[in-house]
Design a protein around this motif. Sequence first.
Motif, PDB file in Angstrom:
ATOM      1  N   ASP A   1       6.826   8.391  16.039  1.00  0.00           N
ATOM      2  CA  ASP A   1       6.093   8.889  17.211  1.00  0.00           C
ATOM      3  C   ASP A   1       4.728   8.214  17.381  1.00  0.00           C
ATOM      4  O   ASP A   1       4.375   7.833  18.508  1.00  0.00           O
ATOM      5  CB  ASP A   1       5.904  10.413  17.098  1.00  0.00           C
ATOM      6  CG  ASP A   1       7.232  11.155  17.138  1.00  0.00           C
ATOM      7  OD1 ASP A   1       7.897  11.107  18.182  1.00  0.00           O
ATOM      8  OD2 ASP A   1       7.608  11.755  16.123  1.00  0.00           O
TER       9      ASP A   1
ATOM     10  N   GLY B   1       3.462   7.917   1.541  1.00  0.00           N
ATOM     11  CA  GLY B   1       4.693   7.618   0.803  1.00  0.00           C
ATOM     12  C   GLY B   1       5.962   8.118   1.482  1.00  0.00           C
ATOM     13  O   GLY B   1       7.056   7.984   0.935  1.00  0.00           O
ATOM     14  N   GLN B   2       5.848   8.664   2.684  1.00  0.00           N
ATOM     15  CA  GLN B   2       7.013   9.284   3.333  1.00  0.00           C
ATOM     16  C   GLN B   2       8.024   8.257   3.844  1.00  0.00           C
ATOM     17  O   GLN B   2       9.193   8.582   4.039  1.00  0.00           O
ATOM     18  CB  GLN B   2       6.568  10.196   4.483  1.00  0.00           C
ATOM     19  CG  GLN B   2       5.735  11.361   4.028  1.00  0.00           C
ATOM     20  CD  GLN B   2       6.456  12.187   2.971  1.00  0.00           C
ATOM     21  OE1 GLN B   2       7.515  12.745   3.231  1.00  0.00           O
ATOM     22  NE2 GLN B   2       5.898  12.249   1.781  1.00  0.00           N
ATOM     23  N   SER B   3       7.585   7.032   4.041  1.00  0.00           N
ATOM     24  CA  SER B   3       8.519   5.964   4.410  1.00  0.00           C
ATOM     25  C   SER B   3       8.721   5.005   3.243  1.00  0.00           C
ATOM     26  O   SER B   3       9.822   4.505   3.030  1.00  0.00           O
ATOM     27  CB  SER B   3       7.993   5.184   5.621  1.00  0.00           C
ATOM     28  OG  SER B   3       7.957   6.024   6.736  1.00  0.00           O
ATOM     29  N   LEU B   4       7.660   4.750   2.483  1.00  0.00           N
ATOM     30  CA  LEU B   4       7.757   3.760   1.400  1.00  0.00           C
ATOM     31  C   LEU B   4       8.591   4.272   0.223  1.00  0.00           C
ATOM     32  O   LEU B   4       9.409   3.528  -0.333  1.00  0.00           O
ATOM     33  CB  LEU B   4       6.353   3.372   0.919  1.00  0.00           C
ATOM     34  CG  LEU B   4       6.335   2.253  -0.127  1.00  0.00           C
ATOM     35  CD1 LEU B   4       6.907   0.964   0.443  1.00  0.00           C
ATOM     36  CD2 LEU B   4       4.927   2.007  -0.645  1.00  0.00           C
TER      37      LEU B   4
ATOM     38  N   LEU C   1       0.862  -1.179   0.000  1.00  0.00           N
ATOM     39  CA  LEU C   1       0.000   0.000   0.000  1.00  0.00           C
ATOM     40  C   LEU C   1       0.893   1.221   0.000  1.00  0.00           C
ATOM     41  O   LEU C   1       1.979   1.202   0.571  1.00  0.00           O
ATOM     42  CB  LEU C   1      -0.837   0.075   1.280  1.00  0.00           C
ATOM     43  CG  LEU C   1      -1.884  -0.970   1.583  1.00  0.00           C
ATOM     44  CD1 LEU C   1      -2.702  -0.494   2.771  1.00  0.00           C
ATOM     45  CD2 LEU C   1      -2.775  -1.205   0.394  1.00  0.00           C
TER      46      LEU C   1
ATOM     47  N   THR D   1       0.697   9.839   7.054  1.00  0.00           N
ATOM     48  CA  THR D   1      -0.565   9.521   7.737  1.00  0.00           C
ATOM     49  C   THR D   1      -0.296   8.806   9.062  1.00  0.00           C
ATOM     50  O   THR D   1       0.718   8.106   9.209  1.00  0.00           O
ATOM     51  CB  THR D   1      -1.429   8.593   6.861  1.00  0.00           C
ATOM     52  OG1 THR D   1      -0.733   7.342   6.697  1.00  0.00           O
ATOM     53  CG2 THR D   1      -1.720   9.202   5.499  1.00  0.00           C
TER      54      THR D   1
ATOM     55  N   ALA E   1       0.375   5.204   1.243  1.00  0.00           N
ATOM     56  CA  ALA E   1      -0.511   6.236   1.809  1.00  0.00           C
ATOM     57  C   ALA E   1       0.180   7.575   1.569  1.00  0.00           C
ATOM     58  O   ALA E   1       0.090   8.129   0.478  1.00  0.00           O
ATOM     59  CB  ALA E   1      -0.762   5.951   3.282  1.00  0.00           C
TER      60      ALA E   1
END
Length: 287
Positions: free
Chosen positions: A121, A31-34, A27, A108, A29
């Motif tokens: 966090d 995209g900040q980590s993926l 997935l 998200t 969402a």
Amino acid sequence: MRDFTYICPETIDEVCQLLSEQENAFLIAGGQSLLPLLRLRAADLSCLIDINGLKNANYITFENQQVKVGPTARHAEVAESETVKNHCLVLSQVAAHIGDVQVRNRGTICGSVANADPAGDPPVLSALLDVEIQATSVRGETIYSGSDFFQGFYATNLEEDEFITEVRFPEISSPTGVGYEKWEPSEGAYPVATVGALITLEGDLISQAKIVTGAIEPGPTFSEDAATILIGQKPTTELITEAAISVGENSDPIEDAEGSILFKQELMKTLSKRAITTAVDCAQGGA
Ligand SMILES: Cc1cc2nc3c(=O)[nH]c(=O)nc-3n(C[C@H](O)[C@H](O)[C@H](O)COP(=O)(O)OP(=O)(O)OC[C@H]3O[C@@H](n4cnc5c(N)ncnc54)[C@H](O)[C@@H]3O)c2cc1C
């Protein structure tokens, strides 16, 4: 980059169907980590399921004493939401200090909980507040509890065919208070150490105490000894200091480029003292 299929479904049912059928499906969402992972070619991806087109997925509501956060609600929206400020202020405060503006505008809460980054966090807050994590699949809905959802380094109890469709945060009000502290080497960077404290008072004694540390270990970690020191006692400065020292000394940080074990343990003592003090103030009815 190797070829992959990109699909942008509009309903939760479609996402569930895709997750049950497609191998190596991810997935996306915020995209900040993926996206950084994909850029490094570190993910074996054959199908990218973009949930940003889901209908009725970007919401923040309050119902049954819970703040409910949908799968595409952004950190910035959570931080600014009056609903969140009124019923679970600490969630607003935590979301307001995640990364930088760009990260908060895309990232998200649900994606962050699913990702279980040790330095994230939302996982620490979710464990501390024992949130309800609603996961959906073709098999139906499962509710996981935040206190045992995280299973270490980027690992959770989520099954491969499930995705998070809602995270529910409990309403927090006096005589319960929560404090959250973190230390980051520079503005907008991932934290090196985080700690959340939850205190409930009964009269002038502490009846419930929970302390969860993050970033220094593979996942959110409960400081049971510190909680034991606090429960049944008056929240004096001496007691809070004793509990904070216990958090630091009983922590088991990973030594890395961000700091030595000793440095992180000392950091934990300072952050814990602040977090517990804030939690006590809030439990007593302070801001
Ligand atoms: C420079 C920078 C600084 C940052 N600083 C911080 C910080 O200080 N604190 C912090 O907490 N985070 C920080 N982050 C991470 C940020 O909070 C991301 O929002 C978060 O890690 C993942 O959310 P996302 O929506 O971007 O997820 P994505 O990157 O889209 O996805 C991450 C993973 O979760 C999965 N996923 C996404 N949504 C769902 C879902 N609903 N159900 C199941 N799986 C799902 C994806 O498949 C993927 O494996 C930072 C990121 C960057 C780039």
